[in-house]
Design a protein around this motif. Structure first.
Motif, short mmCIF file in Angstrom:
data_model
loop_
_atom_site.label_atom_id
_atom_site.label_comp_id
_atom_site.label_asym_id
_atom_site.label_seq_id
_atom_site.Cartn_x
_atom_site.Cartn_y
_atom_site.Cartn_z
N UNK A 110 1.00 -1.24 -0.01
CA UNK A 110 0.12 0.05 0.10
C UNK A 110 1.07 1.31 -0.12
N UNK A 111 0.40 2.41 -0.70
CA UNK A 111 1.34 3.44 -0.85
C UNK A 111 0.73 4.48 0.29
N UNK A 112 -0.13 4.10 1.18
CA UNK A 112 -0.30 4.72 2.28
C UNK A 112 0.56 4.64 3.61
N UNK A 113 1.20 5.86 3.99
CA UNK A 113 2.31 5.80 4.92
C UNK A 113 1.48 5.37 6.36
N UNK A 114 2.20 4.36 6.88
CA UNK A 114 1.56 3.96 8.31
C UNK A 114 1.67 5.00 9.48
N UNK A 115 2.31 6.00 9.04
CA UNK A 115 2.61 6.94 10.22
C UNK A 115 1.47 7.85 10.34
N UNK A 116 0.96 8.58 9.29
CA UNK A 116 -0.31 9.50 9.41
C UNK A 116 -1.05 9.33 8.15
N UNK A 156 20.35 9.77 10.67
CA UNK A 156 20.43 8.76 11.79
C UNK A 156 19.18 8.91 12.60
N UNK A 157 18.45 10.03 12.52
CA UNK A 157 17.28 10.00 13.31
C UNK A 157 16.12 8.78 13.34
N UNK A 158 15.26 8.70 14.28
CA UNK A 158 14.26 7.64 14.09
C UNK A 158 13.09 8.02 13.14
N UNK A 159 12.86 6.87 12.55
CA UNK A 159 11.77 6.96 11.32
C UNK A 159 10.30 7.21 12.16
N UNK A 160 9.64 8.22 11.50
CA UNK A 160 8.46 8.54 12.18
C UNK A 160 7.21 7.73 12.07
N UNK A 161 7.49 6.45 10.99
CA UNK A 161 6.54 5.39 10.80
C UNK A 161 6.51 4.42 11.99
N UNK A 162 5.47 4.11 12.57
CA UNK A 162 5.56 3.03 13.56
C UNK A 162 5.67 1.69 13.01
N UNK A 163 5.49 1.27 11.67
CA UNK A 163 5.91 0.20 10.94
C UNK A 163 6.18 0.17 9.64
N UNK A 188 -7.19 -1.23 3.30
CA UNK A 188 -6.71 -0.06 3.89
C UNK A 188 -6.41 -0.56 5.61
N UNK A 189 -5.31 0.19 6.03
CA UNK A 189 -4.92 -0.27 7.30
C UNK A 189 -4.79 0.84 8.10
N UNK A 190 -4.93 0.71 9.49
CA UNK A 190 -5.02 2.10 10.26
C UNK A 190 -3.52 2.66 10.51
N UNK A 191 -3.69 3.97 10.44
CA UNK A 191 -2.18 4.62 10.63
C UNK A 191 -2.02 4.92 11.99
#
Length: 199
Positions: A110-116, A156-163, A188-191
């Motif tokens: 899916x092209x939907x970002x899991x972050x937001x 080196x920062x953390x990726x904002x996406x939880x998965x 569709x999946x819950x961001x």
């Protein structure tokens, strides 16, 4: 000596009750279909996952992800909307071009970002040969490997996406003309959560 009710009065009472009963039957005959009509959207089964022959296998370059639209039917109460773009997916051919189409391997995400919930619409390319190295979400900078895994941020920062990107079931299907297509089951999946939960 008391007067007994006239026979006509009893007959009139019976006719009045019979008329009321007929009115009730007529009202129910009209109300039941109306209730079914107005309640139909609530009781209708949900439209299942959308399956779309999204892209021909022949247009996919091995190792290079391609963003493709997913078209399918959507339902809004009583209205069905056919042939509408309902989402997008990244498709990656993982097997070499010389592999027989029936044996080829592809992946879809899916092209939907899991972050937001933004669209992962960009690709990061190497400076040397301009090969696609990762997928990029322009909203908050999340970066994903070509296999969908979330990557550390540049610097080196953390990726904002939880998965990682949400994988989609896909298969190769041959049409009547002999062309091979990537058929994708779109969901569709819950961001915003680490778990992969269907929305």
């Amino acid at each position: 000596m008391t007067d007994s009710p006239a026979p006509d009065a009893g007959r009139r009472n019976w006719l009045a009750w019979a008329a009321r009963g007929m009115y009730a039957v007529c009202a129910a005959a009209v109300a039941w279909p109306a209730a079914k009509f107005f309640g139909a959207p609530l009781s209708a089964p949900p439209v299942g996952p959308i399956r779309d022959r999204a892209v021909k296998l022949s247009v996919l370059t091995p190792g290079v992800p391609k963003l493709v639209p997913i078209t399918g039917e959507s339902v809004d109460a009583w209205t069905r909307h056919p042939a509408k773009t309902v989402g997008r997916a990244w498709v990656l051919r993982t097997s070499p071009a010389e592999v027989d189409p029936a044996e080829a391997e592809v992946k879809a995400f899916s092209s939907v970002c899991p972050h937001a919930g933004c669209q992962v619409s960009g690709a990061l390319r190497s400076a040397e040969d301009a090969q696609v190295e990762a997928l990029h979400c322009p909203c908050h900078g999340a970066v994903f490997a070509l296999d969908g895994d979330a990557l550390p941020m540049p610097g080196g920062g953390p990726n904002p996406s939880p998965r990682g990107l949400d994988s989609l079931n896909c298969e190769l299907v041959e049409d009547a003309g002999g062309d091979w297509w990537v058929e994708i089951e779109y969901k569709r999946f819950r961001p915003g959560v680490a778990e992969r939960i269907e929305a």
